[in-house]
Design an enzyme around this catalytic site. Structure first.
Site, PDB file in Angstrom:
ATOM      1  N   GLY A  58       7.238  54.928  80.734  1.00  0.00           N
ATOM      2  CA  GLY A  58       5.928  55.511  80.428  1.00  0.00           C
ATOM      3  C   GLY A  58       4.837  54.476  80.527  1.00  0.00           C
ATOM      4  O   GLY A  58       5.053  53.365  81.013  1.00  0.00           O
ATOM      5  N   ASN A  59       3.656  54.850  80.081  1.00  0.00           N
ATOM      6  CA  ASN A  59       2.520  53.927  80.107  1.00  0.00           C
ATOM      7  C   ASN A  59       1.684  54.131  78.849  1.00  0.00           C
ATOM      8  O   ASN A  59       1.986  54.998  78.026  1.00  0.00           O
ATOM      9  CB  ASN A  59       1.707  54.120  81.387  1.00  0.00           C
ATOM     10  N   ARG A  60       0.636  53.336  78.705  1.00  0.00           N
ATOM     11  CA  ARG A  60      -0.108  53.286  77.442  1.00  0.00           C
ATOM     12  C   ARG A  60      -1.288  54.242  77.384  1.00  0.00           C
ATOM     13  O   ARG A  60      -2.093  54.171  76.462  1.00  0.00           O
ATOM     14  CB  ARG A  60      -0.576  51.853  77.202  1.00  0.00           C
TER      15      ARG A  60
END
Ligand code: C5P
Length: 221
Positions: free
Chosen positions: A29-31
């Site tokens: 995932g990412n932020r």
């Protein structure tokens, strides 16, 4: 925006960040939190637009007056965006989409094995939704807006990305560990395919959103 200058316009906005599953409990995932995409949705509704918000893994309250479609992966996001884009005057891709996903999804939880090193994770490329929507243009005159997070050579990389993706406007922010993600503030430059450059000073994500809508309304016929 108190002026309903987007009245009757149909706008599709993607927000949040995709999650690409490795197994039933893990993902890449990412932020991204979705704050910028939600600010775009709220301000577009306030200016009279009919908004479809395609939300990838966000934990924010639904913006009043928008239709919200929830997705998790880039492939699901692509399906939802392409479906909604068929009727849209404007498509804004504010979501952080994973460029790659695990090549294999393990249907059972991946186990560690005593005394053995872990396997490498093989990745495959995800579809580039922004490039696809820009190339297809489901309706004549449809406007497409992208976002780009860059850590260096922000303007040069942004200009190259705008050309590569084929969108009309590209909002470029400089990101770093302490910048942009999860923050209510943003600083950006909006690049136009016409060569224009619109700096947006550090300020609330709503202000950046309203600048995007100003540039969009000027380009809608
Ligand atoms: O190439 P990059 O990820 O930096 O481009 C960012 C822009 O492209 C964002 O608007 C993002 O929503 C979009 N994008 C996409 N599909 C991908 C990767 C990015 O639509 N697979």
């Amino acid at each position: 925006g108190l002026v309903p200058d987007l009245a009757g316009r149909r706008i599709v906005i993607s927000a949040g960040g995709t999650r690409e599953p490795l197994d039933p409990v893990r993902y890449l995932g990412n932020r991204s939190t979705g704050l910028q995409g939600y600010a775009l949705a709220r301000t577009a509704v306030a200016r009279g637009a009919r908004v479809t918000l395609i939300a990838a893994n966000t934990a924010l309250p639904d913006p009043a007056g928008a239709d919200v479609v929830r997705v998790q992966t880039a492939v699901q996001l692509r399906e939802a965006v392409l479906k909604a884009a068929g009727e849209a005057d404007v498509v804004v891709m504010a979501a952080a989409v994973a460029d790659f996903r695990p090549a294999v999804y393990a249907t059972g939880k991946i186990k560690k094995r005593d005394g053995r090193e872990p396997d490498a994770v093989a990745l495959v490329r995800n579809p580039d939704i922004l490039a696809e929507v820009s190339a297809e243009r489901a309706r004549p005159g449809q406007l497409v807006v992208g976002f780009a997070a860059e850590t260096d050579d922000v303007l040069a990389n942004g200009r190259a990305k705008l050309a590569r993706k084929g969108c009309d406007l590209l909002v470029v922010n400089e990101v770093g560990e302490d910048k942009t993600f999860g923050s209510a503030q943003n600083e950006a430059v909006v690049l136009g395919a016409d060569g224009s450059e619109h700096p947006v000073p550090y300020g609330p994500k709503e202000a950046l959103a309203d600048t995007v809508w100003d540039l969009v309304t000027a380009r809608l016929d």
